[in-house]
Design a protein around this motif. Structure first.
Motif: not given
Length: 582
Positions: A173-183
């Motif tokens: 989940l944290p990795l997905m949140v970071v990816i989502t925020n960057l995009f």
């Protein structure tokens, strides 16, 4: 709107409009919660089917359990349908509300706003930018709420089933949140460029189609086509950047999902083989939950992008709604009848600060008089009638009608006593009759026909294919200049104004319509105060007073014969026209 910050105030404002439809909003929230619960429960049912029936080879129980799973699936599909349907219904109501409010707001703006704002930009704001606001509901906050609820319910049920396996899954989940925020940050800039270029393209197309005669007359087709291709290419590039980001986002999410499944199989497989505390059904259920978890995480990125796109559109729309460009309408006097006495008292005006167009204009007109204004192009003639109708506000001085300042009069009441016939007649894409009454339903067809007979143009209208019900193309393109002018005369006549303004109304008429227009002018100006701006001096020789303007000032005034005797500006102008006509 800031490049780096999420526009929470804009989102709050849009959501507030959506929440005003309380019944719909409450219904979609309830359905969204039910949909999240049902969809989350489905993999848990699969676990029970595997562990309690398939592994134990209980076929009768399995068939009964399959019916339960099918029923849950059908219920889930029904709930998803209503989530999408209700979200779209709210979105359409919001954009209908905003579009009506925006149009109602824009049409009250003063003319100065339209002088400096391209029509294509306003069309973009009123149509496509408002359409993007619908995405906030269609593919945004409501579906985002469903996804968020699913994630919460899935995490809860996974910890209920097996906390160790759930912890492995949660690590993604944290990795997905970071990816989502960057995009999300990267796409925001792309969407802003996309909306700007869309407005630019709309403005370009609208201007070229409006001025198509100029484009063709000067053989600009090839050049304008090349210009169009450049802008269109820029817009295509902006859209392609969006696609590139999405093309990167989805594979990255899939890779993260595959890593999570690999860890789950490794850890869960060891526990199943060594400890036996993880069942086969739990392993399959957790694999399903990983797919279900990454799907809303992937969609959350898409939801945020849809919201971001909608908020950029909302920001542009709200800027116009918050911009009060209407003329102050503080007058509280209502005049039922106007005699037609007009006074300009030392009127000074400038379209651009410190660039005066009128420099102390003063004149007086008695009721029923015919006042003519002549002068070179740019002398300020048309500006006078714009100020009389209060399309613009003066810098200093005053304008009075029947001894009352026009600024003390209610704006609609003021304009109801004035009719203007312009040189460039604008006709809407409607019938002749509708172009004459302009929505004033208390003017019957019989009254219009009688008025047309009075000013001598009834036969001309009846010669058209459907008479008064003949369709007029946009801007009256199917009619000649003179025919359009005749219709504008009739439009002014049926409104029965006390003050009439003719702005170059006879300067570009065809020979066939000239006599009709001359007769219409005489009938129209009879018994009412008239201000006539004209290039043809022969048409104003019987005016009660002629004002000669030059460089924003009245340099001469008097009757035709008086001005000729002065042998000044007017006399020179008359001699030039007389010799030209000869």
């Amino acid at each position: 709107m800031s490049e780096s910050k999420f526009d929470y105030s804009g989102l709050k404002r849009v959501v507030k409009i959506g929440m005003s439809y309380r019944g719909l909003f409450t219904a979609v929230v309830i359905v969204a919660i039910l949909s999240a619960i049902v969809s989350t429960y489905r993999p848990y049912l699969m676990k029970d089917a595997i562990d309690q029936y398939i592994l134990l080879k209980d076929l009768p129980g399995l068939f009964q359990f399959i019916f339960i799973i099918v029923a849950v699936l059908i219920f889930e599909v029904i709930l998803q349908f209503f989530v999408i349907f209700l979200a779209n219904k709210i979105a359409q109501r919001v954009i209908k509300y905003l579009r009506v409010r925006l149009f109602n707001h824009i049409i009250r703006f003063k003319l100065g706003y339209f002088d400096r704002t391209p029509n294509g930009v306003l069309v973009t704001r009123s149509v496509s930018d408002i359409e993007t606001i619908a995405e906030i509901f269609n593919n945004g906050i409501l579906t985002l709420m469903v996804d968020a609820l699913r994630i919460i319910f899935m995490i809860s049920i996974m910890y209920y089933m097996n906390w160790s396996l759930a912890t492995i899954v949660i690590l993604i989940l944290p990795l997905m949140v970071v990816i989502t925020n960057l995009f999300q940050k990267a796409l925001k800039k792309v969407y802003q460029a996309e909306r700007t270029l869309t407005a630019k393209l709309n403005t370009f197309v609208q201007e070229r189609l409006t001025g198509i005669n100029i484009v063709q007359l000067f053989n600009r087709q090839a050049a304008e086509f090349e210009n169009f291709k450049v802008i269109n290419k820029e817009l295509r590039t902006a859209f392609l950047k969006t696609n590139v980001y999405f093309a990167l986002l989805f594979p990255v999410v899939d890779v993260v999902s595959a890593v999570a499944i690999g860890l789950l199989l490794w850890f869960g497989g060891l526990r199943t083989a060594l400890e036996g505390d993880v069942s086969v059904g739990e392993m399959i259920a957790f694999i399903s939950y990983i797919g279900m978890l990454t799907q809303p995480m992937r969609q959350i990125a898409d939801r945020f992008n849809a919201i971001q796109r909608g908020l950029i559109g909302a920001d542009r729309v709200f800027k116009i709604l918050d911009d009060d460009q209407t003329l102050p309408n503080k007058g509280n006097e209502f005049l039922n009848e106007v005699k037609g006495e007009i006074d300009f008292k030392d009127v000074q005006f400038s379209y651009i600060p410190d660039s005066p167009v009128l420099k102390g204009i003063s004149f007086h007109s008695e009721p029923g008089q015919k006042i003519a204004i002549v002068g070179a192009t740019g002398a300020g003639k048309s500006t006078i009638i714009n100020l009389l109708s209060r399309f613009y506000d003066i810098d200093s001085g005053d304008i009075l009608i029947d001894g009352k300042s026009i600024y003390s009069m209610e704006l609609k009441n003021l304009r109801s006593h004035i009719a203007v016939v312009l040189q460039d007649v604008f006709l809407f894409n409607s019938t002749i009759y509708e172009n004459i009454i302009l929505g004033k339903t208390n003017i019957s067809l019989e009254e219009v026909q009688k008025a047309a007979k009075d000013i001598g143009i009834h036969e001309f209208i009846m010669s058209l294919p459907k008479g008064y019900h003949s369709e007029v193309s946009e801007r009256g393109g199917t009619l000649s200049v003179g025919q359009r002018q005749l219709i504008s005369f009739l439009r002014a006549y049926v409104y029965n104004p006390q003050i009439l303004v003719l702005d170059e109304a006879t300067s570009s008429i065809d020979t066939e319509s000239e006599s009709l227009i001359q007769n219409a002018t005489e009938k129209l100006t009879e018994g009412r105060t008239s201000i006539i701006i004209a290039h043809r001096l022969a048409t104003i020789q019987n005016a009660d007073q002629i004002l000669v303007m030059d460089d924003g000032k009245i340099v001469e005034r008097g009757t035709h014969s008086e001005l000729l005797k002065q042998e000044g500006y007017y006399n020179n102008l008359y001699e030039v026209q007389f010799q030209t006509n000869e």
